[in-house]
Each structure stands twice: as structure tokens, then as C-alpha cells.
Write an enzyme that holds these catalytic residues in place. Structure first.
Site: not given
Length: 336
Positions: A164, A167-168
């Protein structure tokens, strides 16, 4: 444990009414709302359904939190200014759902039989722990990221291997990363990562991309994106963290190593809809088709989160889907 040595089971048994059944190896229980999956979508639906006064049960085969529980640190969920571990976030959501009155059944979902017995409001859910009957069902079984299945991927998950970019990505400011894939998701991830990383290598097994032309133009125009064509990942290298990718060119067999600090796998996802068979209409990827109210084509059956068509696959949107599904279920039940 009961006096006769059997484990208590939550719910109401047809043979012996009451909140707990001690004697049935497989029981049939009736609820207002049955929610399949204890990820953010399912737990959010459980909170809203239980708070509406409906008898509610969440069916989960592994542990609360779903995929987010595997995230070491979540920084983009509102309310946690310093971030929160995915596991802790899942536990907090689960505790809140149970405090609201939702029950949890640890079981595998085997099948869904909508409108069983000719009654639209009597949906049956078959599980490894017996049958559940409900007026409304929320399918929130999620989807798993498709993996590369190469050495180092499992060992370095959360240590440089991610699925992701949204997300990261911020963790890789000023670092070098790679994205594996050639579709819209891969190029979207690569373009997003250019806002953080100094260099993004896109690894694709073919010499042409499958992504939309608009995304391709943006990627080709980006000075930060380079391409490793006709290449597959043989190994993800590193000890305590990712240090590089070992690639094999499928045209000439040449092996090369690309030094990177992180690798984002974007080769698709697999929705957890196998148990549905032909019960609900699915899109070409196997996701459940819903409208904006999370309603499926079957009255009283809803879908939320990563399992549904066109999901944003973010924890906050999954929670929103769950809330919407529960509110739609409330309207449906009230209309019966």
C-alpha cells in the site's frame, strides 16, 4: 467452559433458547444482523448495528482487525496524531464493537443462502460453527493482496515490503523504492511515491504497460521513475530491512540487482468471495457489486470495504462503508 465440558457458544439455539448453548456441536442461531468479517468495515458496521439496538454478531475466522492488523504503523487514520499500530487499531475497534453489544463468533464462513425458506428476511449463513439466520447480512470479508511468492517477501513484510503506497509511502522520504506491476494501481503507486522517494523503479514483466494511457504519459514524463522492462523479481534481499531486488530479465536471462530501501507490490488483489459462489453478482475481479448505499442486488444483503467493487482500499473508507452498510441495514429491517 460448562459443567458438561463443552465450550459455550454465543447466540440463540433453536433447540434450547437462551443466550448460550452448551449442548449442540453445531447450532442454529438467529440475529437481526450478521456481519461477515472483523476488519475495519465489519467492525464499523457492528458498532452502528449494535448501537441501533439490533442483535448483532461478527463472524471472523482469524483475528479482529483484518489486513490492517499486519501494518506496523498506521499514520493516516483520524484521531491518532502520532499514528497507531494496525494491530492495536483492530483491537480498539473490536473492543468498541463488543462494548456496543455486538457478539463475536470465531468461525469460517462456508456459504450464504439469501432468502432461505422463501422468506426474504431470513438469510442463512453457513459457518464452521453452525448456521446463523439473519434479517440482514453485511459481507465485509475483505481482500488479500496478491503476493509475488518469492524468497524474502514474507520475511521482509513490514520491513520494506509493502502492498500500500498510500499507507507507507511517507516512510520512504529521500529513499529509493521499487514498484512491481504494470497496471493502473502500479503506476498510481509509482507516481504517488515520487512525492517522497528520490528514485522509483517500476519492474514489469512485459515491455508494455497495461495501465491507462493518461497514467502512462505521467509516468514516462516523471524524471524520478525508471523502468525495468521484461523483468521479474527473483528475490527480495535484506536482513533486518530491504536492501535490494534481484531481477531476472525474461528475454535474455540476465540477473541484476537493484538497490532499493523499499518495494511496493502492486500485482492485484484477491477478494474473499469464494464462499458466495453465484449467490451475488461480482465484477470481473470477483468483487461484489453494490450501489452507494452498499446494497447488493439481494434485499437485505450488503457489502462493505475491500470486498466490494471500486473500493478505495483504505482503512478509513472501509470504516465509512461499514457505517453506511449498517445504516442501510437499519432502514431495511425497519421496513419489514
Amino acid at each position: 467452559m460448562s459443567a458438561n465440558g463443552l465450550r459455550p457458544r454465543l447466540g440463540r439455539c433453536d433447540e434450547k433458547p437462551g443466550p448460550i448453548c452448551y449442548h449442540c456441536p453445531a447450532v442454529k442461531r438467529t440475529y437481526d444482523v450478521v456481519i461477515l468479517g472483523a476488519g475495519p468495515a465489519g467492525l464499523s458496521a457492528a458498532i452502528y448495528a449494535a448501537r441501533s439496538g439490533f442483535t448483532t454478531v461478527v463472524v471472523e475466522k482469524s483475528f479482529p482487525g483484518g489486513q490492517i492488523a499486519n501494518a506496523s504503523h498506521v499514520e493516516n487514520y483520524p484521531g491518532f496524531k502520532d499514528g497507531v499500530s494496525g494491530f492495536d487499531l483492530g483491537q480498539l475497534m473490536h473492543a468498541q464493537a463488543e462494548k456496543a453489544g455486538a457478539e463475536t463468533l470465531m468461525a469460517e464462513v462456508l456459504a450464504l443462502a439469501p432468502g432461505a425458506g422463501g422468506k426474504p428476511q431470513a438469510h442463512l449463513v453457513m459457518t464452521s460453527e453452525g448456521e446463523l439466520q439473519a434479517s440482514a447480512v453485511v459481507v465485509a470479508t475483505g481482500a488479500r493482496y496478491r503476493t509475488l511468492d518469492v524468497p524474502g517477501e514474507t520475511e521482509l513484510a513490514g520491513k520494506g515490503v509493502s502492498y500500500c503506497a498510500t499507507c507507507d509511502g511517507p516512510f520512504y522520504r529521500g529513499k529509493r523504492v521499487a514498484v512491481v506491476g504494470g497496471g493502473d494501481t502500479a503506476l498510481t503507486d509509482a507516481l504517488e511515491l515520487t512525492a517522497h522517494a528520490t528514485e522509483v523503479t517500476l519492474v514489469h514483466r512485459r515491455d508494455q504497460l497495461r495501465a491507462s494511457q493518461a497514467l502512462q504519459r505521467k509516468a514516462f514524463d516523471s524524471p524520478k521513475i525508471r523502468f525495468a522492462w521484461n523483468s521479474v523479481v527473483e528475490r527480495i534481499e535484506g536482513g533486518s530491512a530491504v536492501t535490494g531486488l534481484r531481477l531476472r530479465n525474461i528475454r535474455d536471462g540476465i540477473i541484476s540487482t537493484v538497490p532499493v530501501d523499499g518495494v511496493f507490490v502492486a500485482v492485484g488483489s484477491v477478494p474473499s468471495t469464494g464462499f458466495l459462489g453465484s449467490t451475488l453478482p461480482l465484477d470481473e475481479t470477483g468483487c461484489i457489486i453494490t450501489n452507494e448505499q452498499m446494497e447488493t442486488s439481494i434485499a437485505g444483503v450488503f457489502a462493505a470495504g475491500d470486498v466490494r467493487h471500486d473500493s478505495a482500499r483504505q482503512v478509513v473508507t472501509a470504516a465509512g462503508d461499514g457505517a453506511t452498510a449498517a445504516l442501510s441495514a437499519r432502514r431495511y429491517i425497519s421496513s419489514l
